[in-house]
Design a protein around this motif. Sequence first.
Motif, PDB file in Angstrom:
ATOM      1  N   GLU A  39      -0.845  17.550 -32.808  1.00 44.72           N
ATOM      2  CA  GLU A  39      -0.870  18.290 -31.479  1.00 44.72           C
ATOM      3  C   GLU A  39       0.353  18.386 -30.817  1.00 44.72           C
ATOM      4  OE1 GLU A  39      -3.701  15.854 -29.345  1.00 44.72           O
ATOM      5  OE2 GLU A  39      -5.554  16.940 -30.461  1.00 44.72           O
ATOM      6  N   LYS A  40       1.355  17.476 -30.951  1.00 45.07           N
ATOM      7  CA  LYS A  40       2.554  17.570 -30.352  1.00 45.07           C
ATOM      8  C   LYS A  40       3.467  18.819 -31.078  1.00 45.07           C
ATOM      9  CE  LYS A  40       4.265  14.737 -27.489  1.00 45.07           C
ATOM     10  NZ  LYS A  40       4.636  15.248 -26.004  1.00 45.07           N
ATOM     11  N   LEU A  41       3.209  18.658 -32.495  1.00 42.09           N
ATOM     12  CA  LEU A  41       3.951  19.874 -33.367  1.00 42.09           C
ATOM     13  C   LEU A  41       3.385  21.218 -32.686  1.00 42.09           C
ATOM     14  CD1 LEU A  41       3.943  18.255 -36.819  1.00 42.09           C
ATOM     15  CD2 LEU A  41       5.911  18.673 -34.982  1.00 42.09           C
ATOM     16  N   GLY A  42       2.295  21.411 -32.247  1.00 42.90           N
ATOM     17  CA  GLY A  42       1.654  22.690 -32.049  1.00 42.90           C
ATOM     18  C   GLY A  42       2.198  23.226 -30.534  1.00 42.90           C
ATOM     19  N   GLU A  43       2.945  22.168 -29.836  1.00 43.77           N
ATOM     20  CA  GLU A  43       3.460  22.402 -28.414  1.00 43.77           C
ATOM     21  C   GLU A  43       4.975  23.190 -28.622  1.00 43.77           C
ATOM     22  OE1 GLU A  43       3.822  18.924 -26.166  1.00 43.77           O
ATOM     23  OE2 GLU A  43       1.646  18.699 -26.211  1.00 43.77           O
ATOM     24  N   LEU A  44       5.593  22.997 -29.833  1.00 37.80           N
ATOM     25  CA  LEU A  44       6.849  23.534 -30.110  1.00 37.80           C
ATOM     26  C   LEU A  44       6.860  24.967 -30.156  1.00 37.80           C
ATOM     27  CD1 LEU A  44       7.890  21.337 -33.227  1.00 37.80           C
ATOM     28  CD2 LEU A  44       8.864  21.176 -30.808  1.00 37.80           C
ATOM     29  N   ASP A  45       7.887  25.670 -29.777  1.00 41.91           N
ATOM     30  CA  ASP A  45       8.453  27.131 -29.533  1.00 41.91           C
ATOM     31  C   ASP A  45       8.753  27.577 -30.987  1.00 41.91           C
ATOM     32  OD1 ASP A  45       8.375  29.680 -28.975  1.00 41.91           O
ATOM     33  OD2 ASP A  45      10.237  29.491 -27.818  1.00 41.91           O
ATOM     34  N   THR A  46       8.000  28.363 -31.583  1.00 39.19           N
ATOM     35  CA  THR A  46       8.299  28.638 -33.149  1.00 39.19           C
ATOM     36  C   THR A  46       8.450  30.053 -33.246  1.00 39.19           C
ATOM     37  OG1 THR A  46       5.977  28.789 -33.784  1.00 39.19           O
ATOM     38  CG2 THR A  46       7.412  26.799 -34.267  1.00 39.19           C
ATOM     39  N   THR A  47       8.843  30.772 -31.978  1.00 33.94           N
ATOM     40  CA  THR A  47       8.912  32.355 -31.889  1.00 33.94           C
ATOM     41  C   THR A  47      10.330  32.649 -32.991  1.00 33.94           C
ATOM     42  OG1 THR A  47      10.025  32.061 -29.655  1.00 33.94           O
ATOM     43  CG2 THR A  47       7.507  32.692 -30.180  1.00 33.94           C
ATOM     44  N   GLY A  48      10.371  33.549 -33.695  1.00 32.14           N
ATOM     45  CA  GLY A  48      11.647  33.773 -34.556  1.00 32.14           C
ATOM     46  C   GLY A  48      11.990  32.918 -35.575  1.00 32.14           C
ATOM     47  N   VAL A  49      11.015  32.016 -35.885  1.00 28.83           N
ATOM     48  CA  VAL A  49      11.354  30.986 -36.963  1.00 28.83           C
ATOM     49  C   VAL A  49      10.394  31.802 -38.145  1.00 28.83           C
ATOM     50  CG1 VAL A  49      11.014  28.922 -38.132  1.00 28.83           C
ATOM     51  CG2 VAL A  49      11.400  29.073 -35.537  1.00 28.83           C
ATOM     52  N   GLU A  50      11.029  32.042 -38.947  1.00 29.63           N
ATOM     53  CA  GLU A  50      10.583  32.437 -40.409  1.00 29.63           C
ATOM     54  C   GLU A  50       9.420  31.382 -41.136  1.00 29.63           C
ATOM     55  OE1 GLU A  50      10.161  35.872 -41.812  1.00 29.63           O
ATOM     56  OE2 GLU A  50      11.090  36.298 -39.995  1.00 29.63           O
ATOM     57  N   PRO A  51       8.416  31.538 -41.552  1.00 30.62           N
ATOM     58  CA  PRO A  51       7.608  30.481 -42.374  1.00 30.62           C
ATOM     59  C   PRO A  51       8.401  30.492 -43.652  1.00 30.62           C
ATOM     60  CG  PRO A  51       6.502  32.693 -42.265  1.00 30.62           C
ATOM     61  CD  PRO A  51       7.765  32.733 -41.573  1.00 30.62           C
ATOM     62  N   LEU A  52       8.395  29.194 -43.939  1.00 32.07           N
ATOM     63  CA  LEU A  52       9.104  28.641 -45.552  1.00 32.07           C
ATOM     64  C   LEU A  52       7.811  28.368 -46.403  1.00 32.07           C
ATOM     65  CD1 LEU A  52      11.652  26.216 -44.258  1.00 32.07           C
ATOM     66  CD2 LEU A  52      11.978  28.653 -45.000  1.00 32.07           C
ATOM     67  N   LEU A  53       8.125  28.612 -47.565  1.00 36.72           N
ATOM     68  CA  LEU A  53       7.345  28.383 -48.824  1.00 36.72           C
ATOM     69  C   LEU A  53       7.866  27.138 -49.367  1.00 36.72           C
ATOM     70  CD1 LEU A  53       6.308  31.736 -50.506  1.00 36.72           C
ATOM     71  CD2 LEU A  53       4.701  30.311 -48.921  1.00 36.72           C
ATOM     72  N   HIS A  54       9.218  27.095 -49.360  1.00 38.60           N
ATOM     73  CA  HIS A  54       9.843  25.906 -49.960  1.00 38.60           C
ATOM     74  C   HIS A  54      11.160  25.685 -49.081  1.00 38.60           C
ATOM     75  CE1 HIS A  54       7.883  26.614 -53.673  1.00 38.60           C
ATOM     76  NE2 HIS A  54       8.121  27.970 -53.783  1.00 38.60           N
ATOM     77  N   MET A  55      11.345  24.206 -49.236  1.00 41.44           N
ATOM     78  CA  MET A  55      12.659  23.798 -48.469  1.00 41.44           C
ATOM     79  C   MET A  55      13.764  24.480 -48.702  1.00 41.44           C
ATOM     80  SD  MET A  55      10.961  22.373 -46.213  1.00 41.44           S
ATOM     81  CE  MET A  55      12.336  21.816 -45.018  1.00 41.44           C
ATOM     82  N   SER A  56      14.179  24.964 -50.039  1.00 40.71           N
ATOM     83  CA  SER A  56      15.411  25.338 -50.408  1.00 40.71           C
ATOM     84  C   SER A  56      15.145  26.808 -50.690  1.00 40.71           C
ATOM     85  CB  SER A  56      15.581  24.685 -51.813  1.00 40.71           C
ATOM     86  OG  SER A  56      16.770  25.207 -52.420  1.00 40.71           O
ATOM     87  N   PRO A  57      16.311  27.650 -50.576  1.00 42.70           N
ATOM     88  CA  PRO A  57      16.304  29.003 -50.826  1.00 42.70           C
ATOM     89  C   PRO A  57      16.537  29.572 -52.208  1.00 42.70           C
ATOM     90  CG  PRO A  57      18.279  28.645 -49.760  1.00 42.70           C
ATOM     91  CD  PRO A  57      17.565  27.202 -49.532  1.00 42.70           C
ATOM     92  N   GLU A  58      16.865  28.384 -52.991  1.00 43.06           N
ATOM     93  CA  GLU A  58      17.350  28.736 -54.488  1.00 43.06           C
ATOM     94  C   GLU A  58      16.195  28.997 -55.292  1.00 43.06           C
ATOM     95  OE1 GLU A  58      20.459  28.368 -55.503  1.00 43.06           O
ATOM     96  OE2 GLU A  58      21.065  28.034 -53.502  1.00 43.06           O
ATOM     97  N   VAL A  59      16.147  29.761 -56.314  1.00 43.25           N
ATOM     98  CA  VAL A  59      14.975  30.228 -56.987  1.00 43.25           C
ATOM     99  C   VAL A  59      15.557  29.836 -58.584  1.00 43.25           C
ATOM    100  CG1 VAL A  59      13.486  31.956 -57.605  1.00 43.25           C
ATOM    101  CG2 VAL A  59      14.365  31.923 -55.498  1.00 43.25           C
ATOM    102  N   ASN A  60      14.633  29.328 -59.214  1.00 44.96           N
ATOM    103  CA  ASN A  60      14.909  29.030 -60.640  1.00 44.96           C
ATOM    104  C   ASN A  60      16.299  28.438 -61.190  1.00 44.96           C
ATOM    105  OD1 ASN A  60      12.303  29.714 -61.199  1.00 44.96           O
ATOM    106  ND2 ASN A  60      12.454  31.784 -61.659  1.00 44.96           N
TER     107      ASN A  60
END
Length: 96
Positions: A39-60
């Motif tokens: 519930e505390k995490l839900g209070e964070l302002d995440t406007t402008g934050v892109e959703p992540l599928l993986h923690m690293s931008p590296e691919v293969n």
Amino acid sequence: MEVNDALIDNLSNLARLEFNATEKEAIKKDLQRMIHFVEKLGELDTTGVEPLLHMSPEVNVLREDIPQGSVTRQAALSSAPATDGQYFEVPRVIRK
């Protein structure tokens, strides 16, 4: 969200677990702390934050496939406990 005995009983039934009274109280407190944290995490302002599928931008990230030499048949068979000169001999495991 309220964590009560009915919720703990339902969750323990779904998980096929059994708890005594003291274990139920400990689980109730832990579950309440987890829910409070989410519930505390839900209070964070995440406007402008892109959703992540993986923690690293590296691919293969793979190493280069470079052919190399390998062990010769004679070298591999030399350390085998049993061989017919061309193949490893192993005990039979399938019976008729």
